[in-house]
Design a protein around this motif. Structure first.
Motif, PDB file in Angstrom:
ATOM      1  N   UNK A 185     -54.643  39.440  -2.002  1.00 41.17           N
ATOM      2  CA  UNK A 185     -52.661  39.257  -1.744  1.00 41.17           C
ATOM      3  C   UNK A 185     -52.523  38.119  -1.631  1.00 41.17           C
ATOM      4  N   UNK A 186     -51.364  37.492  -2.643  1.00 47.21           N
ATOM      5  CA  UNK A 186     -51.344  36.308  -2.961  1.00 47.21           C
ATOM      6  C   UNK A 186     -49.389  35.644  -1.375  1.00 47.21           C
ATOM      7  N   UNK A 187     -48.912  36.509  -0.628  1.00 50.38           N
ATOM      8  CA  UNK A 187     -48.338  36.387   0.052  1.00 50.38           C
ATOM      9  C   UNK A 187     -48.185  34.825   0.300  1.00 50.38           C
ATOM     10  N   UNK A 188     -49.678  34.063   1.016  1.00 53.00           N
ATOM     11  CA  UNK A 188     -49.501  32.254   1.491  1.00 53.00           C
ATOM     12  C   UNK A 188     -49.860  31.924   0.461  1.00 53.00           C
ATOM     13  N   UNK A 189     -49.754  31.867  -0.251  1.00 55.87           N
ATOM     14  CA  UNK A 189     -50.108  31.624  -1.940  1.00 55.87           C
ATOM     15  C   UNK A 189     -51.051  31.846  -2.992  1.00 55.87           C
ATOM     16  N   UNK A 190     -51.822  30.919  -4.224  1.00 57.31           N
ATOM     17  CA  UNK A 190     -52.358  31.413  -4.991  1.00 57.31           C
ATOM     18  C   UNK A 190     -53.776  31.693  -4.355  1.00 57.31           C
ATOM     19  N   UNK A 191     -54.079  32.987  -4.935  1.00 50.62           N
ATOM     20  CA  UNK A 191     -55.521  33.703  -4.764  1.00 50.62           C
ATOM     21  C   UNK A 191     -56.720  32.719  -5.052  1.00 50.62           C
ATOM     22  N   UNK A 192     -57.627  32.483  -3.683  1.00 49.71           N
ATOM     23  CA  UNK A 192     -58.782  31.996  -3.466  1.00 49.71           C
ATOM     24  C   UNK A 192     -59.881  32.929  -3.453  1.00 49.71           C
TER      25      UNK A 192
ATOM     26  N   UNK B 210     -50.157  36.640   7.647  1.00 46.04           N
ATOM     27  CA  UNK B 210     -50.115  36.847   7.154  1.00 46.04           C
ATOM     28  C   UNK B 210     -48.893  37.916   6.656  1.00 46.04           C
ATOM     29  N   UNK B 211     -48.781  38.793   8.016  1.00 44.50           N
ATOM     30  CA  UNK B 211     -48.019  39.195   8.371  1.00 44.50           C
ATOM     31  C   UNK B 211     -46.503  38.998   8.674  1.00 44.50           C
ATOM     32  N   UNK B 212     -46.317  37.630   9.292  1.00 44.46           N
ATOM     33  CA  UNK B 212     -45.328  37.041   9.632  1.00 44.46           C
ATOM     34  C   UNK B 212     -44.584  36.751   7.704  1.00 44.46           C
ATOM     35  N   UNK B 213     -45.506  35.699   7.265  1.00 41.06           N
ATOM     36  CA  UNK B 213     -44.964  35.143   6.272  1.00 41.06           C
ATOM     37  C   UNK B 213     -44.596  36.231   5.240  1.00 41.06           C
ATOM     38  N   UNK B 214     -44.954  37.592   5.105  1.00 42.03           N
ATOM     39  CA  UNK B 214     -44.317  38.441   4.002  1.00 42.03           C
ATOM     40  C   UNK B 214     -43.159  39.018   5.359  1.00 42.03           C
ATOM     41  N   UNK B 215     -42.854  38.839   6.017  1.00 41.02           N
ATOM     42  CA  UNK B 215     -41.082  39.007   6.494  1.00 41.02           C
ATOM     43  C   UNK B 215     -40.680  38.208   5.868  1.00 41.02           C
ATOM     44  N   UNK B 216     -40.459  37.659   6.164  1.00 42.12           N
ATOM     45  CA  UNK B 216     -39.962  36.300   5.901  1.00 42.12           C
ATOM     46  C   UNK B 216     -39.296  36.253   4.359  1.00 42.12           C
ATOM     47  N   UNK B 217     -40.888  36.473   3.242  1.00 40.67           N
ATOM     48  CA  UNK B 217     -40.125  36.255   2.769  1.00 40.67           C
ATOM     49  C   UNK B 217     -39.970  37.549   1.898  1.00 40.67           C
TER      50      UNK B 217
ATOM     51  N   UNK C  90     -55.033  27.690   5.221  1.00 32.70           N
ATOM     52  CA  UNK C  90     -55.496  27.038   4.299  1.00 32.70           C
ATOM     53  C   UNK C  90     -53.964  27.801   3.310  1.00 32.70           C
ATOM     54  N   UNK C  91     -53.093  27.424   2.549  1.00 34.21           N
ATOM     55  CA  UNK C  91     -51.913  28.084   1.742  1.00 34.21           C
ATOM     56  C   UNK C  91     -52.555  29.201   0.749  1.00 34.21           C
ATOM     57  N   UNK C  92     -53.518  29.337   0.820  1.00 38.06           N
ATOM     58  CA  UNK C  92     -53.777  30.418  -0.155  1.00 38.06           C
ATOM     59  C   UNK C  92     -53.719  32.022   0.061  1.00 38.06           C
ATOM     60  N   UNK C  93     -54.221  32.792  -0.761  1.00 38.18           N
ATOM     61  CA  UNK C  93     -53.902  34.512  -0.541  1.00 38.18           C
ATOM     62  C   UNK C  93     -55.539  34.397  -1.060  1.00 38.18           C
ATOM     63  N   UNK C  94     -56.203  35.617  -1.068  1.00 41.03           N
ATOM     64  CA  UNK C  94     -57.787  36.217  -1.147  1.00 41.03           C
ATOM     65  C   UNK C  94     -58.189  37.101  -2.465  1.00 41.03           C
ATOM     66  N   UNK C  95     -59.196  36.544  -2.996  1.00 41.21           N
ATOM     67  CA  UNK C  95     -59.047  37.070  -4.191  1.00 41.21           C
ATOM     68  C   UNK C  95     -61.172  37.362  -4.647  1.00 41.21           C
ATOM     69  N   UNK C  96     -61.604  38.037  -5.099  1.00 42.37           N
ATOM     70  CA  UNK C  96     -63.125  38.142  -5.330  1.00 42.37           C
ATOM     71  C   UNK C  96     -63.380  38.438  -6.759  1.00 42.37           C
ATOM     72  N   UNK C  97     -64.877  38.134  -7.151  1.00 40.59           N
ATOM     73  CA  UNK C  97     -64.897  38.447  -8.282  1.00 40.59           C
ATOM     74  C   UNK C  97     -66.259  38.605  -8.286  1.00 40.59           C
ATOM     75  N   UNK C  98     -66.803  39.247  -9.796  1.00 36.21           N
ATOM     76  CA  UNK C  98     -67.984  39.281  -9.427  1.00 36.21           C
ATOM     77  C   UNK C  98     -68.437  39.967 -11.254  1.00 36.21           C
ATOM     78  N   UNK C  99     -70.133  39.731 -11.483  1.00 36.06           N
ATOM     79  CA  UNK C  99     -70.271  40.356 -12.512  1.00 36.06           C
ATOM     80  C   UNK C  99     -71.557  41.024 -11.929  1.00 36.06           C
ATOM     81  N   UNK C 100     -72.022  42.084 -12.893  1.00 35.43           N
ATOM     82  CA  UNK C 100     -73.009  42.903 -11.998  1.00 35.43           C
ATOM     83  C   UNK C 100     -73.813  42.217 -12.718  1.00 35.43           C
ATOM     84  N   UNK C 101     -75.395  41.844 -12.713  1.00 34.97           N
ATOM     85  CA  UNK C 101     -76.487  41.021 -13.492  1.00 34.97           C
ATOM     86  C   UNK C 101     -76.831  40.810 -12.645  1.00 34.97           C
ATOM     87  N   UNK C 102     -77.980  40.673 -13.481  1.00 30.17           N
ATOM     88  CA  UNK C 102     -79.854  40.050 -12.532  1.00 30.17           C
ATOM     89  C   UNK C 102     -79.478  38.777 -13.200  1.00 30.17           C
TER      90      UNK C 102
END
Ligand code: NAD
Length: 435
Positions: A81-88, A424-431, A118-130
């Motif tokens: 999600x990036x409703x509150x800001x850049x994703x992090x 997040x829902x309140x911000x989304x409704x306003x945007x 915090x004014x960020x949305x959510x993200x995650x990443x990964x690489x499948x490796x050992x």
């Protein structure tokens, strides 16, 4: 509300091999999300919007190994999600990382940022490796290629990675450099958790553990317990676990059990944590062979008779199979998702106060936010200022969640989801929804 169930079973999130096992971290997250949606009386469209990641990217990461052979790894980045800001959100390197896990963790980041304001949305990443089987040079090539494949996704105003399991400040430095080389200017704010010399923040390394301890102390005071009178068990002795143990130790708490991937170590009289950290650092980062302790398993550690349990290793450690055996009064979730959804009710019934991951381990993302602010200002704060502001934000997040929990007569975990999803829902409704 039946449509929640439909979404869940019709495979809104279905993977090629769908996981309907309730013990999966993604299902655990969805279970809690559904509960909060009902409390908030979210309408169906809003529910669907917030349940769907805005972007999911899978990339092949070819790496020329030191042997000269090419190996291809799979890399992921999910922007929930990036409703509150850049994703992090962090990037983890692990042999068992899956897109399902990354999606759950990305959504968690959305709620986590919202819980600490915090004014960020959510993200995650990964690489499948050992990573244990890769040389430093291979790790660098893998990181740079993964970053190059995601140049369109990352950016200081778009999506900002951070360290997670098995990634560190060196990995962040490589990501920052690769991104900067391609944009022809130094872009320090594209990642957080960087080395201080490259625009990292004072206090970032300790931030997650420090946040865990801030909310643990707040919870102890609600229960009328003194930090210097309590016993603590910590599962996992990496970044989050060792710092949490150290700071609780500094508060005068008796740390009676610690562990890492190789097993647990118990001493009812208390473990000298600075000594254990020094031992681990000089012993290939493991506690194996640590003296003057009784060896226990990781499972036994969770069931040790103590006041505070800090699971700070990985997901799914406390499930319906062992939740009934937990003796701690407070569980502070240093790791993401250490308690499965169907263990929640058992812990609640036994009167255990669980400080949920999205609140307890949000110190890392809070100082990541401070780092991003400092990079953009080009002005850096003292460690004392960082810690003071972190403490203030974590304390106030704890109080906000605690009062939602009291007002609705729900657990701290349910309250954290209600509070953050509501924001997040309140911000989304306003945007509004862009047509
Ligand atoms: P880390 O790699 O520094 O440490 C992990 C520790 O857990 C190590 O001591 C390892 O030996 C141990 N471990 C691994 N598998 C285990 C197992 N099966 N049983 C027992 N111990 C095991 O990782 P970290 O940064 O401390 O992260 C730990 C958890 O905290 C993860 O769930 C991560 O997502 C979460 N988290 C980390 C941060 C951060 O800033 N580092 C922020 C938020 C959440």
């Amino acid at each position: 509300m039946p449509y929640y169930k439909d979404l869940y079973t019709t495979g809104y999130y279905k993977e090629p091999g769908p996981k309907l096992d309730k013990e999966s971290p993604f299902e655990s997250m969805m279970e809690r999300f559904r509960f909060a949606a009902e409390v908030l009386k979210l309408d169906e469209g809003m529910f669907q919007y917030l349940a769907s990641p805005v972007k999911q990217v899978i990339v092949s990461v070819p790496v020329v190994m030191d042997s000269g052979k090419i190996e291809v790894f799979e890399g992921y980045r999910v922007i929930h999600d990036n409703v509150l800001g850049p994703s992090k959100g962090g990037i983890r390197y692990s042999p068992d990382v899956t897109i399902d896990e990354v999606k759950a963790l990305a959504a968690w980041m959305t709620w986590k940022c919202a819980v600490v304001n915090v004014p960020f949305g959510g993200a995650k990443g990964g690489v499948r490796c050992n990573p244990n089987e890769l040389s430093n040079a291979e790790l660098e090539r893998l990181t740079r290629r993964y970053t190059a494949n995601l140049l369109d996704v990352f950016g200081p105003d778009k999506d900002i990675p951070a360290p997670d399991m098995n990634t560190n400040e060196q990995v962040m430095a490589w990501i920052m450099d690769t991104f900067s080389m391609n944009s022809k200017k130094t872009e320090t704010a594209v990642v957080t958790g960087k080395p201080i010399i490259l625009g990292g923040s004072q206090g970032r390394k300790e931030a997650t553990g420090r946040g865990v301890v801030t909310v643990t102390l707040a919870a102890l005071s609600k229960l009328g317990l003194m930090p210097n009178k309590v016993t603590v068990a910590v599962q996992g002795f990496g970044n989050v676990g060792s710092i949490s143990a150290q700071l609780m130790y500094e508060q005068g708490a008796r740390i009676i059990a610690i562990s890492d991937i190789n097993g647990g170590y118990y001493n009812k009289d208390g473990i000298d944590i600075p000594h254990a950290i020094e031992y681990m650092e000089n012993n290939n980062r493991t506690l194996q062979g640590y003296p003057d302790v009784e060896q226990i398993s990781n499972e036994e550690l969770l069931e040790v008779d103590c006041d505070v349990l800090i699971p700070a290793a990985k997901e799914d450690q406390i499930s319906r199979h062992n939740a009934g055996n937990i003796k701690a009064k407070i569980i502070a979730e240093g790791a993401n998702g250490p308690v499965t959804a169907n263990a929640d009710a058992i812990l609640e019934e036994n009167g255990i106060l669980v400080i949920p991951d999205i609140l307890a381990n949000a110190g890392g993302v809070t100082v990541s936010y401070f780092e991003w602010v400092q990079d953009r200002q080009g002005y850096f704060w003292t460690e004392e200022r960082v810690n003071r502001r972190l403490n203030r934000m974590m304390r106030s997040a704890f109080e906000n969640v605690y009062s939602v929990s009291n007002n609705h007569k729900i657990t701290m975990r349910q309250a954290a989801y209600v509070y953050s999803i509501g924001r997040v829902a309140t911000t989304l409704k306003m945007r509004g929804i862009y047509a």
